[in-house]
Design a protein around this motif. Structure first.
Motif, PDB file in Angstrom:
ATOM      1  N   GLN A  12       0.819  -1.211   0.000  1.00 36.06           N
ATOM      2  CA  GLN A  12       0.000   0.000   0.000  1.00 36.06           C
ATOM      3  C   GLN A  12       0.851   1.258   0.000  1.00 36.06           C
ATOM      4  O   GLN A  12       1.977   1.274   0.528  1.00 36.06           O
ATOM      5  CB  GLN A  12      -0.904  -0.009   1.251  1.00 36.06           C
ATOM      6  N   GLN A  51      -4.821  -5.905   2.871  1.00 37.05           N
ATOM      7  CA  GLN A  51      -4.803  -4.441   2.894  1.00 37.05           C
ATOM      8  C   GLN A  51      -5.073  -3.998   4.328  1.00 37.05           C
ATOM      9  O   GLN A  51      -6.105  -4.353   4.904  1.00 37.05           O
ATOM     10  CB  GLN A  51      -5.906  -3.916   1.961  1.00 37.05           C
ATOM     11  N   TRP A  53      -6.449  -1.597   6.824  1.00 41.77           N
ATOM     12  CA  TRP A  53      -7.665  -0.853   6.469  1.00 41.77           C
ATOM     13  C   TRP A  53      -8.298  -0.304   7.744  1.00 41.77           C
ATOM     14  O   TRP A  53      -9.244  -0.862   8.285  1.00 41.77           O
ATOM     15  CB  TRP A  53      -8.599  -1.827   5.728  1.00 41.77           C
ATOM     16  N   CYS A  87      -2.994   4.168   6.401  1.00 41.90           N
ATOM     17  CA  CYS A  87      -3.941   3.224   5.784  1.00 41.90           C
ATOM     18  C   CYS A  87      -5.377   3.447   6.270  1.00 41.90           C
ATOM     19  O   CYS A  87      -6.069   2.502   6.647  1.00 41.90           O
ATOM     20  CB  CYS A  87      -3.495   1.789   6.018  1.00 41.90           C
ATOM     21  N   GLN A  89      -9.128   3.894   5.813  1.00 44.59           N
ATOM     22  CA  GLN A  89     -10.063   3.338   4.824  1.00 44.59           C
ATOM     23  C   GLN A  89     -10.419   4.350   3.745  1.00 44.59           C
ATOM     24  O   GLN A  89     -10.784   5.477   4.064  1.00 44.59           O
ATOM     25  CB  GLN A  89     -11.340   2.878   5.539  1.00 44.59           C
ATOM     26  N   ALA A  94      -4.129   4.242   1.692  1.00 46.51           N
ATOM     27  CA  ALA A  94      -4.542   2.847   1.896  1.00 46.51           C
ATOM     28  C   ALA A  94      -4.620   2.072   0.588  1.00 46.51           C
ATOM     29  O   ALA A  94      -4.707   0.837   0.593  1.00 46.51           O
ATOM     30  CB  ALA A  94      -5.901   2.802   2.586  1.00 46.51           C
TER      31      ALA A  94
END
Ligand code: VGL
Ligand code: ZN
Length: 213
Positions: A12, A51, A53, A87, A89, A94
């Motif tokens: 990311q 990911q 998040w 990161c 959301q 992110a």
């Protein structure tokens, strides 16, 4: 799909150059990922990604506690490093790295959504209280072996690999596809040793391609 999957950990923007929690040479892992994606797809193998998040007020963020980023404390009864906000959301930070061949990814698994606890592993939160959908997805596709790489070596890659081994997967780690935070200079080296000691096999990308031809 074959019984093996490529697992790309947290590739990311926030862990790459210019990101909120940039890891030294983080971007260099993307070329390795794209080579492995092609390699996996050519063999009919699955490609999955995790990911990080977080909600904007995640408890792992130093900003939520009025402390300095990278200081140590406690969250939900567990030792916690407090991170810069990262990161979040739907934010650009992110998003998966723009040069990653993300079209080839079969499924993406989010983690770190619960503000009360951090989640380094792509399988569980740090307290092993809740599970992501990753293990069920892999079992559904009859996958028993993983090829793992990504960011960061000393956090999300390490804990993902340790959980995968504990869940019974055979695990291969592509070392040059990983880069670490290294709050202490030896953290990434130690993380690779911990993964190997727990049963993972470590390869460079070239070693992997030579030995698995
Ligand atoms: C990570 C620290 C905080 C990682 C995620 O992806 O390794 N590290 N959140
Ligand atoms: Zn995080």
């Amino acid at each position: 799909m074959k019984q093996r999957a490529l697992l790309l950990v947290d590739l990311q923007n926030d862990f790459c150059a210019g990101g909120a929690l940039a890891v030294a040479e983080g971007d260099s892992t993307v070329d390795v990922a794209n080579v492995l994606i092609d390699w996996s797809k050519a063999r009919g193998e699955a490609v999955v990604a995790s990911q990080d998040w977080h909600p904007a007020h995640h408890g792992s963020f130093a900003s939520q506690h009025g402390v300095e980023p990278f200081s140590q404390g406690e969250l939900d009864g567990l030792p916690q490093t407090f991170w810069p906000d990262h990161c979040v959301q739907e934010s650009e930070g992110a998003a998966l790295h723009p040069l990653l061949n993300a079209n080839a990814i079969d499924a993406v698994f989010h983690k770190g959504e619960n503000p009360a606890i951090d989640s380094y592993s792509a399988f569980f939160d740090n307290g092993h209280r809740q599970k992501t959908a990753l293990d069920v997805w892999l079992r559904h596709h009859e996958i028993i072996e993983l090829v793992v790489m990504g960011l960061a070596t000393d956090y999300c890659v390490k804990y993902t690999v340790l959980d995968a081994l504990q869940l019974g997967y055979r695990v291969n780690v592509i070392t040059d596809g990983c880069r670490g935070v290294n709050l202490h200079p030896q953290d990434s080296a130690q993380a690779f040793m911990d993964m190997a000691a727990a049963g993972a096999t470590l390869y460079t990308l070239d070693d992997w391609r030579e030995t698995q031809a």
